[in-house]
Design an enzyme around this catalytic site. Structure first.
Site, PDB file in Angstrom:
ATOM      1  N   ASP A  44      74.960 -29.942   3.262  1.00 39.01           N
ATOM      2  CA  ASP A  44      74.633 -28.522   3.318  1.00 39.01           C
ATOM      3  C   ASP A  44      73.210 -28.516   3.845  1.00 39.01           C
ATOM      4  O   ASP A  44      72.286 -28.902   3.133  1.00 39.01           O
ATOM      5  CB  ASP A  44      74.688 -27.874   1.933  1.00 39.01           C
ATOM      6  CG  ASP A  44      74.404 -26.383   2.014  1.00 39.01           C
ATOM      7  OD1 ASP A  44      73.449 -26.006   2.727  1.00 39.01           O
ATOM      8  OD2 ASP A  44      75.125 -25.596   1.384  1.00 39.01           O
ATOM      9  N   HIS A  45      73.021 -28.117   5.101  1.00 38.99           N
ATOM     10  CA  HIS A  45      71.712 -28.368   5.710  1.00 38.99           C
ATOM     11  C   HIS A  45      70.599 -27.586   5.014  1.00 38.99           C
ATOM     12  O   HIS A  45      69.430 -27.929   5.159  1.00 38.99           O
ATOM     13  CB  HIS A  45      71.748 -28.160   7.229  1.00 38.99           C
ATOM     14  CG  HIS A  45      71.689 -26.735   7.679  1.00 38.99           C
ATOM     15  ND1 HIS A  45      72.789 -25.936   7.723  1.00 38.99           N
ATOM     16  CD2 HIS A  45      70.661 -25.982   8.124  1.00 38.99           C
ATOM     17  CE1 HIS A  45      72.441 -24.742   8.171  1.00 38.99           C
ATOM     18  NE2 HIS A  45      71.141 -24.740   8.423  1.00 38.99           N
TER      19      HIS A  45
ATOM     20  N   HIS B  41      75.331 -22.258   1.324  1.00 43.95           N
ATOM     21  CA  HIS B  41      73.867 -22.198   1.369  1.00 43.95           C
ATOM     22  C   HIS B  41      73.253 -21.350   0.246  1.00 43.95           C
ATOM     23  O   HIS B  41      72.348 -21.803  -0.457  1.00 43.95           O
ATOM     24  CB  HIS B  41      73.388 -21.637   2.711  1.00 43.95           C
ATOM     25  CG  HIS B  41      73.930 -22.359   3.915  1.00 43.95           C
ATOM     26  ND1 HIS B  41      74.156 -23.714   3.926  1.00 43.95           N
ATOM     27  CD2 HIS B  41      74.276 -21.930   5.156  1.00 43.95           C
ATOM     28  CE1 HIS B  41      74.625 -24.070   5.120  1.00 43.95           C
ATOM     29  NE2 HIS B  41      74.707 -23.005   5.880  1.00 43.95           N
TER      30      HIS B  41
HETATM   31  C1  BG6 Z   1      75.290 -22.168   9.378  1.00 43.02           C
HETATM   32  C2  BG6 Z   1      76.190 -20.980   9.550  1.00 43.02           C
HETATM   33  O1  BG6 Z   1      75.781 -23.006   8.351  1.00 43.02           O
HETATM   34  O2  BG6 Z   1      73.978 -21.746   9.051  1.00 43.02           O
HETATM   35  C3  BG6 Z   1      75.637 -20.048  10.615  1.00 43.02           C
HETATM   36  O3  BG6 Z   1      77.493 -21.406   9.917  1.00 43.02           O
HETATM   37  C4  BG6 Z   1      74.195 -19.700  10.319  1.00 43.02           C
HETATM   38  O4  BG6 Z   1      76.416 -18.866  10.712  1.00 43.02           O
HETATM   39  C5  BG6 Z   1      73.365 -20.942  10.052  1.00 43.02           C
HETATM   40  O5  BG6 Z   1      73.673 -18.996  11.435  1.00 43.02           O
HETATM   41  C6  BG6 Z   1      71.975 -20.585   9.558  1.00 43.02           C
HETATM   42  O6  BG6 Z   1      71.182 -21.731   9.494  1.00 43.02           O
HETATM   43  P1  BG6 Z   1      69.599 -21.657   9.661  1.00 43.02           P
HETATM   44  O7  BG6 Z   1      69.141 -23.054   9.392  1.00 43.02           O
HETATM   45  O8  BG6 Z   1      69.341 -21.186  11.056  1.00 43.02           O
HETATM   46  O9  BG6 Z   1      69.112 -20.663   8.641  1.00 43.02           O
END
Ligand code: BG6
Length: 484
Positions: A177-178, A240
């Site tokens: 989960d980044h 997230h």
């Molecule tokens: C992804 C989603 O996991 O996270 C996207 O699938 C979203 O829809 C993105 O735009 C948001 O990531 P960050 O790091 O740009 O906040």
């Protein structure tokens, strides 16, 4: 301040889906940055594996272009790029057939960390896991990395977990989960558990409510087909936002180690109460000044999928009973702004009288952009004229506080990939966590599907539908402003 870069062990990393979008945007540029930072051993090897027919040289030119495009603000030194590309190889592979597996086995070295990144559709996870084992490519020490979406409901997540468990032990599985790799998200834990200041106040006795906002300005154009099957709930909340909620709400783990942290997060998810539909607002962005509406982007003019969601969550445990957690996320909002705000209660009694007004402390943790923290405190308005109170921010921007080192704030993906090589699962989701998150999410989705709920339209560039404001107004609260 000099940042310390601790090199990882020697590794062979195979990226399935090595020419795909995620690999080109995030994984490979991230690895390049780690290479430049001196964290990757000279002998590390990265093997792209995909269905398309390429030789190693063609793969290298794809990666070179990706670095120029997606690591553009990093010093792109041609010599360094060349040295990084020397670490690369490519194999054409058939995830569901036999082609390419023997070649891949021949490329892998013994005695180094072996990691396999599944940057492919979840439907292929089981096939790849099986072939890695049946061809003798993976061993008991190997690690696999899997991307979200990890299922689309509890049943499919269980199946994915079971498919992977046939071939790999839980300690070998790294579910990304980044958001857990973002610098400020980890700082949440440092702030909570590294300071004595906050923890005594971190409960329903002192906290009025908590807001978690992840606002984006982009729409879903270009990925409307995928997104329309997910919506904001599956795409952002189930993973997230839920992870952010866990880190904010969990009990202090006894150690900063994978299972201690994940056990505490799991307890939070399991303590989440079901939400009734008065406390969920779903929205869809409208068309605006020639730009398509959500439904047009999704290619379905009757779509009922949400591009925005706001909800009130309650956690049934001693620490949080009675304190609402308001979550919201959406596309095409006013600004790209993600923050967690802990809104404390008013002082129990004002010695300054009614006219001094009400003043609550707010701790806001900005995840992006301009990562940092602000604590709103009350002081006397300077000058003569009696005791008038005003609120001022105690502001800390990480970029300013860390000076030159702020440049070093690493991207979430590169940090997480290095954790895979180090064998540290703390910032990855465990199978039971993912299942618990779906077990909580499923009835909410089923609820609005059964009611045939239609999302409320909202204007692009706004803060979402009016009903989301009303949800908080009804409870005498208001959302914090979404500002960039
Ligand atoms: C992804 C989603 O996991 O996270 C996207 O699938 C979203 O829809 C993105 O735009 C948001 O990531 P960050 O790091 O740009 O906040």
């Amino acid at each position: 301040m000099v940042s310390r870069v601790i090199p990882v062990d020697e590794f062979d990393l195979v990226i399935f889906g090595g020419t795909g979008d995620l690999a080109r945007r995030k994984i490979l540029p991230g690895l390049y940055r780690r290479f430049c930072a001196g964290q990757m051993p000279e002998t590390a090897r990265i093997i792209g594996a995909a269905r398309s027919e390429h030789d190693a040289e063609e793969f290298k030119s794809i990666v070179r272009a990706a670095i120029h495009e997606f690591a553009a603000n990093h010093a792109c030194d041609e010599q360094q790029i060349g040295a990084f590309l020397d670490r690369l190889d490519y194999v054409q592979i058939d995830a569901r057939g036999e082609g390419g597996w023997k070649e891949l086995k021949g490329m892998m070295r013994e005695g180094v960390v072996k990691a396999f990144y599944f940057s492919v559709a979840p439907a292929l996870f089981g096939d790849i896991a099986e072939r890695l084992q049946s061809n003798g490519i993976a061993d008991a020490e190997s690690r696999i990395v899997v991307e979200k979406p990890f299922g689309r409901d509890l049943q499919s997540a269980k199946k994915l977990n079971a498919d992977l468990a046939k071939h790999f032990h839980e300690t070998q599985i790294y579910r990304i989960d980044h958001y857990l790799g973002k610098e400020t998200v980890q700082n949440l834990m440092a702030v909570r558990f590294g300071n004595i200041l906050f923890e005594p106040l971190w409960n329903s006795q002192y906290v009025d409510h908590i807001q978690i906002t992840v606002a984006e300005t982009v729409g879903v154009g270009g990925r409307g087909e995928y997104y329309d099957k997910s919506g904001a709930m599956r795409d952002m909340v189930q993973n997230h936002l839920m992870q952010l909620l866990c880190l904010i709400a969990m009990e202090p783990p006894s150690r900063f180690d994978p299972d201690a942290v994940r056990d505490e997060k799991l307890k939070v998810i399991r303590a989440l109460e079901p939400i009734d539909h008065h406390h969920i607002v779903r929205g869809q962005y409208d068309a605006y000044e020639g730009e398509p509406s959500y439904r047009e982007d999704a290619g379905d003019l009757r779509s009922r999928t949400e591009s925005f969601i706001a909800m009130r969550c309650m956690i049934s445990n001693w620490r949080w009973a009675g304190t609402p957690f308001y979550l919201r996320t959406g596309k095409k909002l006013k600004a790209r702004n993600s923050e967690i705000a802990v809104v404390f209660k008013d002082a129990p009694h004002s010695i300054f009288g009614e006219e001094a007004g009400r003043h609550a402390n707010v701790l806001s943790i900005r995840l992006q952009p301009n990562e940092g923290m602000t604590l709103k405190v009350t002081i006397k308005e300077p000058g003569p004229g009696g005791m008038r109170l005003i609120d001022v921010p105690l502001d800390m921007s990480f970029a300013e506080a860390l000076g030159d080192d702020a440049e070093e704030i690493t991207d979430a993906y590169e940090r997480l990939i290095m954790d895979v090589i180090r064998g540290n699962q703390t910032l990855f989701m465990r199978g039971d966590e993912v299942e618990a998150a779906w077990a909580w999410t499923d009835p909410l989705i089923e609820g609005w599907e059964a009611r045939a709920d239609v999302p409320k339209p909202y204007e692009p560039g706004s803060s979402g539908p009016e009903d989301s404001m009303m949800m908080l107004h009804r409870e005498g609260r208001r959302w914090r402003e979404i500002k960039g």
